[in-house]
Scaffold this active site. Sequence first.
Site, PDB file in Angstrom:
ATOM      1  N   GLU A  37      -0.133   5.828  10.716  1.00 24.52           N
ATOM      2  CA  GLU A  37       0.522   4.683  10.935  1.00 24.52           C
ATOM      3  C   GLU A  37       1.653   4.152   9.840  1.00 24.52           C
ATOM      4  O   GLU A  37       1.008   4.299   8.397  1.00 24.52           O
ATOM      5  CB  GLU A  37      -0.316   3.561  11.233  1.00 24.52           C
ATOM      6  CG  GLU A  37      -1.394   3.852  12.365  1.00 24.52           C
ATOM      7  CD  GLU A  37      -2.365   2.650  12.417  1.00 24.52           C
ATOM      8  OE1 GLU A  37      -2.456   1.821  11.756  1.00 24.52           O
ATOM      9  OE2 GLU A  37      -3.280   2.950  13.153  1.00 24.52           O
ATOM     10  N   GLU A  61       3.507   1.686   7.541  1.00 30.71           N
ATOM     11  CA  GLU A  61       3.697   0.332   7.230  1.00 30.71           C
ATOM     12  C   GLU A  61       4.725   0.284   5.958  1.00 30.71           C
ATOM     13  O   GLU A  61       4.500   1.106   5.089  1.00 30.71           O
ATOM     14  CB  GLU A  61       2.366  -0.391   6.820  1.00 30.71           C
ATOM     15  CG  GLU A  61       1.425  -0.471   8.006  1.00 30.71           C
ATOM     16  CD  GLU A  61      -0.128  -1.104   7.531  1.00 30.71           C
ATOM     17  OE1 GLU A  61      -0.862  -1.329   8.215  1.00 30.71           O
ATOM     18  OE2 GLU A  61      -0.300  -1.222   6.304  1.00 30.71           O
ATOM     19  N   ARG A  70     -12.559  -2.318  10.434  1.00 26.90           N
ATOM     20  CA  ARG A  70     -11.463  -2.257   9.492  1.00 26.90           C
ATOM     21  C   ARG A  70     -11.679  -2.172   8.143  1.00 26.90           C
ATOM     22  O   ARG A  70     -10.788  -2.135   7.413  1.00 26.90           O
ATOM     23  CB  ARG A  70     -10.202  -3.139  10.054  1.00 26.90           C
ATOM     24  CG  ARG A  70      -9.805  -2.845  11.540  1.00 26.90           C
ATOM     25  CD  ARG A  70      -8.737  -3.842  11.857  1.00 26.90           C
ATOM     26  NE  ARG A  70      -8.366  -3.446  13.250  1.00 26.90           N
ATOM     27  CZ  ARG A  70      -7.439  -2.549  13.798  1.00 26.90           C
ATOM     28  NH1 ARG A  70      -6.681  -1.873  12.868  1.00 26.90           N
ATOM     29  NH2 ARG A  70      -7.328  -2.544  15.075  1.00 26.90           N
ATOM     30  N   ARG A  79      -8.526   5.347   6.518  1.00 28.98           N
ATOM     31  CA  ARG A  79      -7.879   4.063   6.288  1.00 28.98           C
ATOM     32  C   ARG A  79      -7.364   4.155   4.883  1.00 28.98           C
ATOM     33  O   ARG A  79      -6.147   3.012   4.692  1.00 28.98           O
ATOM     34  CB  ARG A  79      -8.762   2.992   6.813  1.00 28.98           C
ATOM     35  CG  ARG A  79      -8.927   2.860   8.185  1.00 28.98           C
ATOM     36  CD  ARG A  79      -9.559   1.698   8.771  1.00 28.98           C
ATOM     37  NE  ARG A  79      -8.833   0.325   8.166  1.00 28.98           N
ATOM     38  CZ  ARG A  79      -7.991  -0.206   8.771  1.00 28.98           C
ATOM     39  NH1 ARG A  79      -7.403   0.346   9.829  1.00 28.98           N
ATOM     40  NH2 ARG A  79      -7.482  -1.368   8.486  1.00 28.98           N
ATOM     41  N   GLU A 119       5.643  -2.436  10.942  1.00 27.54           N
ATOM     42  CA  GLU A 119       4.959  -1.062  11.334  1.00 27.54           C
ATOM     43  C   GLU A 119       5.715  -0.432  12.494  1.00 27.54           C
ATOM     44  O   GLU A 119       6.092  -1.176  13.407  1.00 27.54           O
ATOM     45  CB  GLU A 119       3.393  -1.369  11.775  1.00 27.54           C
ATOM     46  CG  GLU A 119       2.710  -0.111  12.013  1.00 27.54           C
ATOM     47  CD  GLU A 119       1.145  -0.328  12.366  1.00 27.54           C
ATOM     48  OE1 GLU A 119       0.355   0.376  13.054  1.00 27.54           O
ATOM     49  OE2 GLU A 119       0.661  -0.913  11.594  1.00 27.54           O
ATOM     50  N   GLU A 137      -9.898   7.414  12.337  1.00 29.05           N
ATOM     51  CA  GLU A 137      -8.850   7.279  11.205  1.00 29.05           C
ATOM     52  C   GLU A 137      -9.271   7.100  10.086  1.00 29.05           C
ATOM     53  O   GLU A 137     -10.343   6.384   9.874  1.00 29.05           O
ATOM     54  CB  GLU A 137      -7.918   5.872  11.569  1.00 29.05           C
ATOM     55  CG  GLU A 137      -8.603   4.583  11.603  1.00 29.05           C
ATOM     56  CD  GLU A 137      -7.738   3.476  11.539  1.00 29.05           C
ATOM     57  OE1 GLU A 137      -6.196   3.542  11.069  1.00 29.05           O
ATOM     58  OE2 GLU A 137      -8.104   2.363  11.996  1.00 29.05           O
ATOM     59  N   HIS A 181      -2.563   4.657   7.365  1.00 28.08           N
ATOM     60  CA  HIS A 181      -3.850   5.366   8.283  1.00 28.08           C
ATOM     61  C   HIS A 181      -3.751   6.511   8.847  1.00 28.08           C
ATOM     62  O   HIS A 181      -2.613   6.662   9.795  1.00 28.08           O
ATOM     63  CB  HIS A 181      -4.466   4.189   8.952  1.00 28.08           C
ATOM     64  CG  HIS A 181      -4.559   2.765   8.531  1.00 28.08           C
ATOM     65  ND1 HIS A 181      -4.367   1.716   9.225  1.00 28.08           N
ATOM     66  CD2 HIS A 181      -4.589   2.257   7.035  1.00 28.08           C
ATOM     67  CE1 HIS A 181      -4.079   0.611   8.219  1.00 28.08           C
ATOM     68  NE2 HIS A 181      -4.712   0.939   7.243  1.00 28.08           N
ATOM     69  N   ASP A 240      16.868  25.076  -8.296  1.00 25.80           N
ATOM     70  CA  ASP A 240      15.739  25.222  -9.569  1.00 25.80           C
ATOM     71  C   ASP A 240      14.459  24.605  -9.328  1.00 25.80           C
ATOM     72  O   ASP A 240      14.502  23.330  -9.209  1.00 25.80           O
ATOM     73  CB  ASP A 240      16.546  24.582 -10.696  1.00 25.80           C
ATOM     74  CG  ASP A 240      15.752  24.706 -11.982  1.00 25.80           C
ATOM     75  OD1 ASP A 240      14.784  25.157 -11.937  1.00 25.80           O
ATOM     76  OD2 ASP A 240      16.213  23.837 -12.912  1.00 25.80           O
ATOM     77  N   GLU A 276       4.060  -6.455  10.852  1.00 26.02           N
ATOM     78  CA  GLU A 276       2.769  -6.633  10.475  1.00 26.02           C
ATOM     79  C   GLU A 276       2.336  -7.879   9.781  1.00 26.02           C
ATOM     80  O   GLU A 276       2.907  -8.936   9.825  1.00 26.02           O
ATOM     81  CB  GLU A 276       2.651  -5.527   9.525  1.00 26.02           C
ATOM     82  CG  GLU A 276       1.957  -4.134  10.022  1.00 26.02           C
ATOM     83  CD  GLU A 276       0.399  -4.632  10.054  1.00 26.02           C
ATOM     84  OE1 GLU A 276      -0.080  -5.695  10.026  1.00 26.02           O
ATOM     85  OE2 GLU A 276      -0.248  -3.764  10.917  1.00 26.02           O
TER      86      GLU A 276
END
Length: 472
Positions: free
Chosen positions: A131, A133, A338, A359, A218, A357, A267, A53, A210
């Site tokens: 990536e 995380e 960054r 981010r 990560e 990338e 990212h 469904d 991380e």
Amino acid sequence: MFTTFAEAQAFVRKQQFAMIDLKFTDLAGRWHHVTVPKSQFNEHLMRDGVGFDGSSVGLRSVKSGDMVLIPDLSTAFVDPFWDVPTLSFICSAFEADTKLPFGRDPRNIAIHAEATMRAWGIADESRWGPEYEFYVFDSVAFENEVNAASYRVESKEADWQSSRGGHGHLIPRHGGYHVIPPKDQLFNLRSEMVMELEKMGIEVKYHHHEVGGPGQCEIETPMMGLVRSGDATQMVKYVTKMVAHRRQQTATFMPKPLYGEAGNGMHFHQHLFKAAQNVFYDADGYGKLSQTALWYIGGLLQHGPAVLAFTNPSTNSYRRLVPGFEAPVNAFFSLGNRSAAIRVPKYADQPDTARFEFRPPDATGNIYLALAVQLMAGLDGIRQQMDPRALGFGPIDQNIFTWSDEQRKAIKPLPASLREALDALVRDHEFLLQNDVFDAGLIADWIKAKYDEYYGVRNRPHPAEIALYYDV
């Protein structure tokens, strides 16, 4: 894993699998599944599919909900979490009567987006590297009642455990980046996750702790094709949660589960290839990027507010996208910065590696839609030759946090709330309708569902408000 049904059926018989599990993605991005015994894994299933469904998972209306699942034989993997031998397949949705691919199925949309890129002659293949995380907690508790609202998570790594006594090797706030054991108490858990992923055919570059002290992790995979990247993302989320569950812990990809601590992003590294050559590479270009790559960046940033309605589609997404953390809140591109929405990695400077990338995204969205919307924005930038420099998106290679307020006014901000992103999508979605990649009805359904989420959270009293205003 397989190219023909005969190969798959022979493998099932040889390995003596008892069950065949068929996994598929709903509109929101969550996996669902239906399981058939091996006796039902036959030519009829591959031809007619397994009925379900579609209205129950947000893919179509109740009055026309009948759909079928047909497994993609190339996606087979041995599912390690079942007590009986089980082979899993990732499925796409098809029309129940004609057996044509269902246009609103998220996986089919991703397939169509990349086919459109090829039809327009821009590239043969897009390659992606999300990536991953996530946080691992020891427990989570929450309630949302008419008279109560609360949540609590616990982590054995957290510095708030110090008063309880113990080994003392705790991680301070924002101090978790690449910490080593005994502070890193999740290295064995992550290794177990990686081993399961590799047995399932997902290559892993590395894993590490991380920044977030209370259990942030990560895992990163190499670059891969668009649909394969979507499939791999679903598998990574499944494995991390299931391995944690097996060890009496819990994993979450929620963007901001902890106040004042690092958030979980996803990212997206990305580049395009044509005739096995990287379309984004230019030895003399900014960050080794070609003019085509810059046009793609221009499209992604120009449509960025609308893109975030798919790549950051939760109210919690915008608790991560706040100033003061690495999460980007401004629409500009940069070499190695960054805090930029688009970062050009300095280490990716070879003909086969040059890329950028994006981010802002996180993992609360539908991975297939998130991939498709980024690609369509970038392709629109290439077709319309949207130069990010002329559009005011940089490059900016300075620390903008040292700029004056007047200087920062020149930078275009990204949406600061889910409502802002949805409002942008309402205004700007024609680029998604090109070549019928996205369906206008699906976009409307997405917007409605997400507005409902936004107002559902906005209209609830918050515990912090009780502290602020109860005695007014």
